[in-house]
Each structure stands twice: as C-alpha cells, then as structure tokens.
Design a protein around this motif. Sequence first.
Motif, short mmCIF file in Angstrom:
data_model
loop_
_atom_site.label_atom_id
_atom_site.label_comp_id
_atom_site.label_asym_id
_atom_site.label_seq_id
_atom_site.Cartn_x
_atom_site.Cartn_y
_atom_site.Cartn_z
N ASN A 81 0.91 -1.07 0.01
CA ASN A 81 0.16 0.06 0.02
C ASN A 81 0.91 1.19 -0.07
O ASN A 81 1.23 1.82 1.06
CB ASN A 81 -0.88 0.07 1.30
CG ASN A 81 -2.07 1.06 1.24
OD1 ASN A 81 -1.75 2.11 0.49
ND2 ASN A 81 -2.86 0.99 2.09
N TYR A 82 1.42 1.64 -1.29
CA TYR A 82 2.46 2.51 -1.37
C TYR A 82 1.85 3.99 -0.90
O TYR A 82 2.69 4.78 -0.67
CB TYR A 82 3.14 2.55 -2.90
CG TYR A 82 3.77 1.23 -3.08
CD1 TYR A 82 4.82 0.83 -2.11
CD2 TYR A 82 3.39 0.66 -3.95
CE1 TYR A 82 5.25 -0.14 -2.31
CE2 TYR A 82 3.95 -0.90 -4.35
CZ TYR A 82 5.02 -1.11 -3.43
OH TYR A 82 5.62 -2.29 -3.85
N GLU A 83 0.62 4.25 -1.30
CA GLU A 83 0.08 5.59 -0.83
C GLU A 83 0.17 5.79 0.65
O GLU A 83 0.19 6.98 0.93
CB GLU A 83 -1.21 5.73 -1.60
CG GLU A 83 -1.27 5.77 -2.99
CD GLU A 83 -0.52 6.92 -3.63
OE1 GLU A 83 -0.58 8.24 -3.10
OE2 GLU A 83 0.36 6.60 -4.68
N LYS A 84 -0.32 4.82 1.17
CA LYS A 84 -0.58 4.89 2.68
C LYS A 84 0.82 5.05 3.19
O LYS A 84 1.20 5.96 4.30
CB LYS A 84 -1.16 3.82 3.32
CG LYS A 84 -2.71 4.08 3.64
CD LYS A 84 -2.92 4.53 4.98
CE LYS A 84 -4.28 4.39 5.35
NZ LYS A 84 -4.51 5.17 6.56
N ILE A 119 5.55 8.15 5.75
CA ILE A 119 6.88 8.70 5.80
C ILE A 119 7.05 10.07 5.70
O ILE A 119 7.99 10.50 6.27
CB ILE A 119 7.63 7.92 4.42
CG1 ILE A 119 9.17 7.82 4.73
CG2 ILE A 119 7.56 8.80 3.06
CD1 ILE A 119 9.89 6.91 3.86
N ASN A 120 6.08 10.75 5.20
CA ASN A 120 6.05 12.24 5.37
C ASN A 120 6.08 12.59 6.96
O ASN A 120 6.74 13.66 7.29
CB ASN A 120 4.96 13.04 4.44
CG ASN A 120 5.29 12.89 3.01
OD1 ASN A 120 6.42 12.78 2.76
ND2 ASN A 120 4.19 12.68 2.20
N LYS A 121 5.22 11.87 7.84
CA LYS A 121 5.33 12.33 9.21
C LYS A 121 6.28 11.90 9.75
O LYS A 121 6.81 12.63 10.60
CB LYS A 121 4.13 11.34 9.59
CG LYS A 121 2.77 11.90 9.38
CD LYS A 121 1.67 11.26 10.09
CE LYS A 121 0.05 11.77 9.43
NZ LYS A 121 -1.00 11.09 10.56
N ILE A 129 10.66 2.22 -1.34
CA ILE A 129 9.24 2.42 -1.57
C ILE A 129 8.92 2.85 -3.10
O ILE A 129 8.22 2.25 -3.95
CB ILE A 129 8.24 3.35 -0.84
CG1 ILE A 129 8.48 2.80 0.72
CG2 ILE A 129 7.00 3.70 -1.28
CD1 ILE A 129 7.65 3.80 1.63
N LEU A 130 9.55 3.76 -3.50
CA LEU A 130 9.42 4.47 -5.00
C LEU A 130 10.17 3.50 -5.96
O LEU A 130 9.55 3.29 -7.00
CB LEU A 130 10.37 5.82 -5.04
CG LEU A 130 9.59 7.00 -4.14
CD1 LEU A 130 10.75 7.98 -4.05
CD2 LEU A 130 8.48 7.32 -4.45
N VAL A 159 14.52 7.42 -8.45
CA VAL A 159 15.06 6.90 -7.60
C VAL A 159 16.85 6.87 -7.88
O VAL A 159 17.64 7.02 -7.08
CB VAL A 159 14.93 5.31 -7.15
CG1 VAL A 159 15.78 4.47 -6.37
CG2 VAL A 159 13.31 5.40 -6.68
N ILE A 160 16.99 6.52 -9.33
CA ILE A 160 18.62 6.61 -9.61
C ILE A 160 18.99 7.96 -9.71
O ILE A 160 20.43 8.08 -9.26
CB ILE A 160 18.42 6.21 -11.14
CG1 ILE A 160 18.08 4.66 -11.45
CG2 ILE A 160 19.91 6.52 -11.86
CD1 ILE A 160 17.81 4.22 -12.98
#
Length: 641
Positions: free
Chosen positions: A206-209, A214-216, A237-238, A247-248
């Motif tokens: 669940n990458y959106e969650k 991760i922002n928090k 995650i990305l 990512v690279i």
Amino acid sequence: MRSFIKSILFLLLCIRCSSPDIPNAKDLPENHPIKYFKIGKERYRSSKERIDYLTKAEKGAITLGIDSIILKSLSLKAYLYKKEKKLDSVLPVAKEMLKYSIKTKDSKYIGKAYFKIGENFLEKNINDSAFYYFDKSKYIYSSINDSSETGKKIDRMARILIDDGNYDLGESLLVDALKYLEPINDSSSLASVYLNLTIKYRKQLNYEKAKDYINKAYRYSNSSRAKKIIQNTELLILRENKEYDFVIKKYSELIKSKSIVKNRKEYARILDNLAYTKWLAHKKEEIEEELKESLKIRDSIHDASGLIASYEHLMNFYSQKDSSKAIEYAKKLYDLSVEQNNIDDRLNAIEYLRKISYDENLKYTYLELKLKDSMLKAQKFSRNQYAAMIYDTNNLETKLFKEKKKKEIIAQKKETQNILYAGTGLLIILSSIFIFFYLKTKHKKEKLQEVYKTETRISKKVHDELANDVYQVMTQLQSNNNNIDNAIPVLDQLEDIYSRTRDISRENNRIETGAQYTDELRSMVSRYGSDQTNIIINGLTQEHWSNIPAFKKIETYRVLQELMTNMKKHSKASLVALTFRKEDNKIHITYTDNGIGFSEIEQNIANGIQNVENRINAIDGSATFDTNTEKGLKANISFPA
C-alpha cells in the motif's frame, strides 16, 4: 539553634562526600573504581581498552559496594560489546546487570537490562525472545511512569511483529506507542513509530499510505542519521512502485556526498542500491562492476546484512546472464541466511535454486516445502504467543493499575481532608483579618463621627451662648449715650470677638453630606474670596461624590476649610485654585495659591498642615505639600473613593 544548624550542615557535607558519584575524583587514589569508570567513558580510547577499564571499575565497585558504578559499568560494557558485534559477550553482561539492578531495586536499570537482553536476541534474529524481553522492559518503564521509554519499547515490539508478518497486531501496538509519545512530543521516537507504520504499509504494497506516513516520519526526525534511514526507506518504496528514474537520480546524488564517501558501509549500501535499481530499469551501464564493488566492501567490513542484500542482487542479476554464477550467489545467500537465521532471504534462495538447479530440484523442493511449513507454524505460534504475552502483561498492568488506583483514592481522600482542614483554617484566618479590619474601620469611622458631633456641639454652643452674650453687651453699650466715647474702643474689641466667634462657629457647624454636599463645599470655599483674593474651582461635580461615605466627605470639607483658613490668615494670596478629579478609584484634589509659601512659614501654619495630614490619614488617604515652591503653596490630596 546555631549548633543545630552547624550539625545539619556537617551531616549534609558528610553525605555529599560519601556519595559514590563524586563529580571531581582527582583526590581519589589511582585504582579507585570511580577513576576507572571515568577512563572507561573516554571515547577516544579503543573499545577493548575501555572494556578493560570498565571491568576494573566493576570489580572495584563490588568490593566497595558502590552499586551505581557497578550498574553503569555493566551498561556501558554491554553497549561496547554490541558495537563490536561480540553478541555472545553481550548477554552475560546484560544478565549480570539485571541481577544487580534487581538486588538494588533500581527500576530504571532493570528496564535497561531487560532491553539489552532483548536487543541481543534481536541481533541473533530470535524474535520471540526479543519480544518477550522488550515486553518486560516496557512493563518496568510503564510502572515508573516513564512515557518516553515505554513508548520506545512498544515501538520495538511492533517492529518485530511487522517483520514477522503480524501486521494488524503490529499496527495496534504502534497506535499504543503514539499514546505514550505524542503527549510528551518525543520527536525522535515519533519519527521511528511513523517509519515503522511506513514499513508496515510498504510490506502490504500500500504505497500511498506508506508515503503518507513517511512524510510524518520526516516531520519528526531531528538527526541526520534518522533522515538517512527514512530516505532509504522512501527510495525503496519508490523503487518498488517502479519510479526508477527518480530513485536513480537520488542515489546518484547521495553517492557523491562527502559524508557517504567517508562511511564505507553506507557507501556500499548506496552503491548496491543504485546498481540494482539501474538493473531493474534495464539500464545498460556498468551494473556488474558496481554490484561487485559493493560486495567487496561489505565482505571486508564483515557486514552480514549487507552481504545478504548483495548476494540476492547478484543472484537476480546473473539469473538472466550467467546461470552458474547465479547458482553460486544463491547458495552463498542460502548459507549466510541460515547462519543469520534470516528466513525470508533463505526462502528466496531456495525458491531460485529449485527453479534453476535441475539436478537438485527435488532437494530444494523438499527444503522449500519444509521451510514454508515451518514458517506457517511459526507464524501461527508466534501470533498466538505474542498475543498471549501482551495479554499477560496487560492483565498484570491492569491489576497493578487497580492497586495503584486504590492507593491513589486513599491518598486523595487524605489529601482532600488535609485541604479541608487547611481551607477551614485559612477561612478562619481570613475571617479574623476581615473582622479585625472591619472593626478597625468601624472604630475609625465612629471616632471621626464623634469628632464631628463634638465640633458641631461646640459650634452650636459658641453660637447660641457666647456669640449671643457678646451681641447683648454690644447692644447695651450702643444704647448708653452718656459714655459713648469710652464705649467705642470696647465696641470695636467686642465686634472683633464676635466676628471670630462667628467664624469658629461656622468652621465647626453641621455639614450637609447628601445631594447638596458639592454646593455646600463650593459655598464654603467661595466665602473665603474677596476683592483681594480670587478663587477658582474646577471639576467639582456631584457624580464624583455620590458613592463617597459621609465621614470622608466631612473630613474633606474640614481639610479644605483648614487650607482656606490658612490662606486667609497667613498666605496673603491673591489667587487660589482648587481642582477636583476622580481617577483609578481615587479622589484627587490639588490646591494651589500664590501666597508667601513655606519660605516664611510660622508655627500656626505648620499646625494647620499637620491637621490636614492627620485628617487625610484618618480616611486612608495622603497629603503632600510642595516644599520647593519659593512663592505660594501647592498641596496634592488623594484618598480612596
């Protein structure tokens, strides 16, 4: 009394000197355990040298019975052994620390010891034992109301559950951790909790969650190390979300950083992730060389977890290029994951070997089935085991909470009684003070009223008796025509006596204190005016005096009367100004004249000023006279309205 104070000071000094944690130990002998401990804390020394000194400190402290030095030495030794990856040495030291902390009933160090034992099991991937000791550590810290440490231990327990695939229970624990950490705003611990929630949702794809959490985590992270860990998770995650180009780009920027270049372990991790992301993105760059360089660095520094990642990436890389090399790295991955008790990576190696090793397909199929069966049983067992551990601890905590609550209720009742007694005592004291001041004010008021009655009585007596008698004598003398020449001087003297008697009567007559007070006050002041003396009155209005008590009005009247009389008899003033104003719940009166002032002051003027001060003081007011005025008099009078 002095000898008692000296005794207390001497006792305090003795207690301070006998303390084992003496800040300045320069006067101690060289082989004293406190000195050994201080040397063991010096970070510039090697870990081996520090451990040797801490061992000496521990032994010396045991001989002298200095428990705090024993516990501190053991705690630091356990940390240094862990840092040096000497895991077999950590456990005995942590258990010794637990023994001494239980003996001395030091809850803080009991919690620390349990945690160090749990960490040791976690390093060995024995997760259920790690969870058990973390749970015990959490319970100890909870019992001493240490919210920060309690929240941290719950966070570590939750991560074990998430790594074991027990996501729901893990998330539940992380929510509990937030309840402890958010009220105290423990930033670094909150960052860790949100990072673990990120990892939980990443594992569930669940990458959106995961991005939300991760922002928090970033928001609460306050150290460069924490930010690097969060950033690494974010890039993984990305990458799993196939955002390869971004990512690279990020990994390429990171690997040029001076701090990364200096840190061989971190450099190898970034290099490996960069190369593997390029491979996933089907780039045609020198991926093989970068993967091998990372492997070489990790092998040289004995980075076991890093080697597992390198073996897996090389296995996948060669699976499409060179099957023999892929099998070679798959077997290395299998052997190291068995050694490190890493189930997930062992399963990855077995699955690959089963697919590619035709000769040994049956062997790896059997191993895969056996491992998956063991994993299912272990997960089911651990899920129940973890739940049982949490249930037992919660039950114990509930029982202790009830006992604690019962004690708190008893203490609260006692405190309430004490407050009631104290409140009653305070009420009695305040009532006594109020009654005292009330009676004092009442007495002062009655005294002033009595003075006023006396003045009025004297005024009436002077007017009714003395003035009338003088007037009759004057009348008789005027009617005696035979001796008129001799009577004239006597008549003049009697007229003077009559005038003075009339003035005395007027000065002490009854004063109107009702609605007509301001008119009577204005009239009294104006009577002192003449062709030679001009009187100006400003600000005298009824609204300012409507709530002023009668006795204060009378004293004000007499004070101004005293000042006007003094002016009339002594100051020779041609101009008098009176200003009235109400401000800050006070009546302010300013008197000014242009007479002779204080430069030629006489005794009777001084007496008049003293009378003014006495009267104003009687109504809790103040009167000040400008003694610096060379010509004229200025008086400032004020009293509570």
